[in-house]
Design a protein around this motif. Structure first.
Motif, PDB file in Angstrom:
ATOM      1  N   LEU A  17     -24.356  18.966 -75.451  1.00 28.64           N
ATOM      2  CA  LEU A  17     -24.618  18.835 -74.019  1.00 28.64           C
ATOM      3  C   LEU A  17     -23.416  19.340 -73.245  1.00 28.64           C
ATOM      4  O   LEU A  17     -22.282  18.925 -73.493  1.00 28.64           O
ATOM      5  CB  LEU A  17     -24.890  17.374 -73.648  1.00 28.64           C
ATOM      6  N   VAL A  18     -23.672  20.253 -72.298  1.00 24.98           N
ATOM      7  CA  VAL A  18     -22.636  20.760 -71.406  1.00 24.98           C
ATOM      8  C   VAL A  18     -23.017  20.364 -69.986  1.00 24.98           C
ATOM      9  O   VAL A  18     -24.104  20.723 -69.516  1.00 24.98           O
ATOM     10  CB  VAL A  18     -22.495  22.295 -71.507  1.00 24.98           C
ATOM     11  N   LEU A  19     -22.149  19.643 -69.301  1.00 25.56           N
ATOM     12  CA  LEU A  19     -22.398  19.254 -67.916  1.00 25.56           C
ATOM     13  C   LEU A  19     -21.657  20.197 -66.980  1.00 25.56           C
ATOM     14  O   LEU A  19     -20.464  20.470 -67.167  1.00 25.56           O
ATOM     15  CB  LEU A  19     -21.954  17.813 -67.665  1.00 25.56           C
TER      16      LEU A  19
ATOM     17  N   GLU B 206     -31.140  25.777 -73.568  1.00 24.43           N
ATOM     18  CA  GLU B 206     -31.914  25.520 -72.359  1.00 24.43           C
ATOM     19  C   GLU B 206     -30.964  25.114 -71.237  1.00 24.43           C
ATOM     20  O   GLU B 206     -29.967  24.417 -71.475  1.00 24.43           O
ATOM     21  CB  GLU B 206     -32.948  24.409 -72.579  1.00 24.43           C
ATOM     22  N   VAL B 207     -31.293  25.537 -70.023  1.00 24.73           N
ATOM     23  CA  VAL B 207     -30.525  25.158 -68.845  1.00 24.73           C
ATOM     24  C   VAL B 207     -31.401  24.243 -68.000  1.00 24.73           C
ATOM     25  O   VAL B 207     -32.593  24.492 -67.815  1.00 24.73           O
ATOM     26  CB  VAL B 207     -30.063  26.401 -68.056  1.00 24.73           C
ATOM     27  N   VAL B 208     -30.809  23.161 -67.489  1.00 25.93           N
ATOM     28  CA  VAL B 208     -31.552  22.121 -66.777  1.00 25.93           C
ATOM     29  C   VAL B 208     -30.848  21.837 -65.459  1.00 25.93           C
ATOM     30  O   VAL B 208     -29.689  21.405 -65.453  1.00 25.93           O
ATOM     31  CB  VAL B 208     -31.638  20.830 -67.626  1.00 25.93           C
ATOM     32  N   PHE B 209     -31.531  22.097 -64.348  1.00 23.89           N
ATOM     33  CA  PHE B 209     -30.991  21.737 -63.033  1.00 23.89           C
ATOM     34  C   PHE B 209     -32.135  21.559 -62.051  1.00 23.89           C
ATOM     35  O   PHE B 209     -33.287  21.884 -62.342  1.00 23.89           O
ATOM     36  CB  PHE B 209     -29.992  22.783 -62.532  1.00 23.89           C
TER      37      PHE B 209
ATOM     38  N   ALA C  78     -26.598  21.393 -68.277  1.00 23.70           N
ATOM     39  CA  ALA C  78     -27.305  20.647 -67.239  1.00 23.70           C
ATOM     40  C   ALA C  78     -26.389  20.252 -66.101  1.00 23.70           C
ATOM     41  O   ALA C  78     -25.168  20.133 -66.273  1.00 23.70           O
ATOM     42  CB  ALA C  78     -27.957  19.400 -67.840  1.00 23.70           C
ATOM     43  N   THR C  79     -26.992  20.032 -64.946  1.00 19.18           N
ATOM     44  CA  THR C  79     -26.323  19.344 -63.845  1.00 19.18           C
ATOM     45  C   THR C  79     -26.648  17.856 -63.974  1.00 19.18           C
ATOM     46  O   THR C  79     -27.720  17.494 -64.475  1.00 19.18           O
ATOM     47  CB  THR C  79     -26.798  19.889 -62.490  1.00 19.18           C
TER      48      THR C  79
ATOM     49  N   LEU D  87     -23.371  27.851 -61.979  1.00 19.07           N
ATOM     50  CA  LEU D  87     -22.462  27.782 -63.112  1.00 19.07           C
ATOM     51  C   LEU D  87     -23.204  27.384 -64.380  1.00 19.07           C
ATOM     52  O   LEU D  87     -22.935  27.900 -65.470  1.00 19.07           O
ATOM     53  CB  LEU D  87     -21.318  26.808 -62.824  1.00 19.07           C
ATOM     54  N   ALA D  88     -24.167  26.457 -64.261  1.00 21.13           N
ATOM     55  CA  ALA D  88     -24.956  26.048 -65.428  1.00 21.13           C
ATOM     56  C   ALA D  88     -25.710  27.232 -66.015  1.00 21.13           C
ATOM     57  O   ALA D  88     -25.733  27.438 -67.236  1.00 21.13           O
ATOM     58  CB  ALA D  88     -25.926  24.933 -65.040  1.00 21.13           C
ATOM     59  N   ALA D  89     -26.348  28.033 -65.162  1.00 22.25           N
ATOM     60  CA  ALA D  89     -27.090  29.198 -65.644  1.00 22.25           C
ATOM     61  C   ALA D  89     -26.156  30.205 -66.303  1.00 22.25           C
ATOM     62  O   ALA D  89     -26.497  30.825 -67.321  1.00 22.25           O
ATOM     63  CB  ALA D  89     -27.839  29.852 -64.485  1.00 22.25           C
ATOM     64  N   GLN D  90     -24.966  30.351 -65.746  1.00 21.20           N
ATOM     65  CA  GLN D  90     -24.003  31.294 -66.311  1.00 21.20           C
ATOM     66  C   GLN D  90     -23.514  30.839 -67.679  1.00 21.20           C
ATOM     67  O   GLN D  90     -23.388  31.642 -68.612  1.00 21.20           O
ATOM     68  CB  GLN D  90     -22.821  31.438 -65.364  1.00 21.20           C
TER      69      GLN D  90
END
Length: 457
Positions: free
Chosen positions: A78-80, A106-109, A130-131, A86-89
């Motif tokens: 998990l990356v916050l 997967e990107v989650v925001f 994710a955010t 920034l999440a998409a990048q």
């Protein structure tokens, strides 16, 4: 040092070679060996130093050497991230570095339909970026769990604090498993950030590649004193006279960003805005147009000051100075990336002079003072009027197509509707049609208690 000296798995080295990356940056050279040993890390580095690869490469190496099935409704890493962009990048960087590995990312925001994200996460994912807000929404709906997370990354921790994410972060910390590897990255490390790090990290190795709150050495920094009401004229003159490849223009407010764009358009200068009031589709479209060079000027609030890696940004223009000195560091870090040179121009009104002193004291850099142009009074007098605001909410081409399709379906339905219902309100001669009162009767034996059936006329 070369990436081949770090002991990374062969598929990762192949992906780096495809992107023509040979030598690690200082933060990467120091962080990757520590993370390959499985230790927790607290990394401090100014923006644009390659922090994403510093935590992505060793994590991907771990997955390459320890393949496991993805946990249902969970993730292995998990990356916050503080912002959607920034999440998409970050997610795209994982896909690029792991292109030769069979891994799911997967990107989650927020700002996009949540059901699509629920379906994507249901079968399990290797890496989720994710955010905090949308992540907790998914957890609250019991569509996602953190109990199987092996690696946790908190990126841009100081901006997380600035944006008020402290309570969501504390809640997420309680949901993570105790046995995990933790990575904590921040551009600055004041006391409150250290306290936050203590909640996530376990005996971490601290890596710092630059003094806190320093600015990029290749950025030429200058300031011009100007009245607030005359800043727009100075901006118009600056973007016309400067040799700009791409420029980020920062304002303090969302409405201020839109106003700057309208004045630039009124002067025949193309620009786009990105801020929190824009839909996610609009923000993505604006950023892509700027990244691909279709638009040279991107007007933004501080939502774009962190982590947006757009190559070729030659200028950063502070239309308004930030009231937090560290934010100035993040803003001008958008230029002079990957060894290039850059220019940072600040417009300083009378009430912003204290902000300038605080910035110079924090960064230990004295900005070059540039006087107003000789013909500036004439430029102010002849400043074109702002372009009128666009009516209604801006729509993407897909949204416009869906709206037009919906209108056609509605018109077709109206044409097919029987005459009695379509003209129910009035008789042909215009006399109002009196409505008959509805009649109700009680239900018979065996019906649900209290149910009422309305008779059909």
């Amino acid at each position: 040092m070369q990436f081949t000296d770090l002991g990374l798995a062969e598929p990762i080295l192949r992906a780096l070679a495809a992107k023509k990356y040979a030598s690690p940056t200082p933060i990467q050279a120091q962080a990757i060996p520590v993370l390959l040993d499985g230790k927790d890390l607290c990394g401090i580095a100014q923006t644009g130093t390659g922090k994403t690869a510093a935590f992505a490469l060793p994590s991907l190496d771990h997955f390459a050497r320890n393949p496991k099935p993805t946990p249902l409704q969970g993730c292995r890493m998990l990356v916050l991230s503080p912002t959607r962009e920034l999440a998409a990048q970050i997610a795209q960087s994982f896909r690029d570095y792991g292109r030769f590995l069979k891994l799911s990312v997967e990107v989650v925001f927020g700002g996009v339909p949540i059901n699509r994200q629920i379906r994507a996460l249901g079968r399990g994912v290797d890496v989720v970026v994710a955010t905090p807000g949308r992540l907790l929404d998914l957890i609250d709906q019991r569509a996602f769990t953190l109990k199987d997370t092996e690696i946790f990354v908190l990126d841009e921790a100081d901006q997380m604090m600035d944006m008020g994410f402290i309570h969501p972060l504390k809640r997420i910390a309680k949901l993570l498993p105790k046995e995990r590897q933790n990575l904590f990255f921040s551009a600055t490390m004041p006391g409150e950030i250290e306290a936050l790090a203590a909640q996530f990290l376990n005996n971490p190795v601290k890596v710092s590649v630059a003094p806190q709150s320093t600015t990029a050495e290749r950025v030429r920094q200058q300031a011009t004193f100007v009245n607030q009401v005359e800043k727009q004229a100075l901006l118009t003159l600056t973007v016309k006279d400067e040799d700009i490849d791409r420029a980020l223009i920062f304002t303090r407010t969302k409405h201020g960003a839109d106003r700057v764009v309208r004045f630039l358009e009124g002067a025949g200068i193309q620009a786009v805005a990105i801020h929190g009031n824009k839909s996610q589709a609009q923000r993505t479209t604006a950023l892509q147009a700027f990244r691909h060079g279709n638009v040279k000027l991107l007007v933004a609030t501080d939502i774009a000051a962190r982590g947006i890696d757009v190559s070729g940004v030659s200028h950063v223009i502070n239309f308004e100075l930030p009231n937090v000195p560290e934010q100035y560091v993040h803003r001008i870090g958008r230029t002079a990336r990957a060894g290039a040179d850059g220019v940072a121009i600040s417009f300083v009104a009378e009430d912003e002079r204290p902000y300038l002193k605080a910035i110079e004291r924090t960064t230990r850099v004295k900005l070059d003072i540039v006087p107003l142009p000789e013909n500036f009074v004439e430029v102010v007098r002849n400043l074109p009027k702002a372009a009128p605001p666009k009516k209604g909410r801006e729509q993407t081409p897909d949204q416009k197509a869906r709206r037009a399709d919906g209108q056609r379906r509605y018109q077709d339905q109206q044409q097919r509707q029987p005459r009695g219902t379509a003209e129910r309100a009035h008789r042909p001669d215009g006399e109002a049609l009196a409505k008959k009162p509805s009649r109700r009767r009680r239900t018979g034996v065996g019906a649900h208690k209290g149910a009422v059936q309305r008779t059909v006329r």
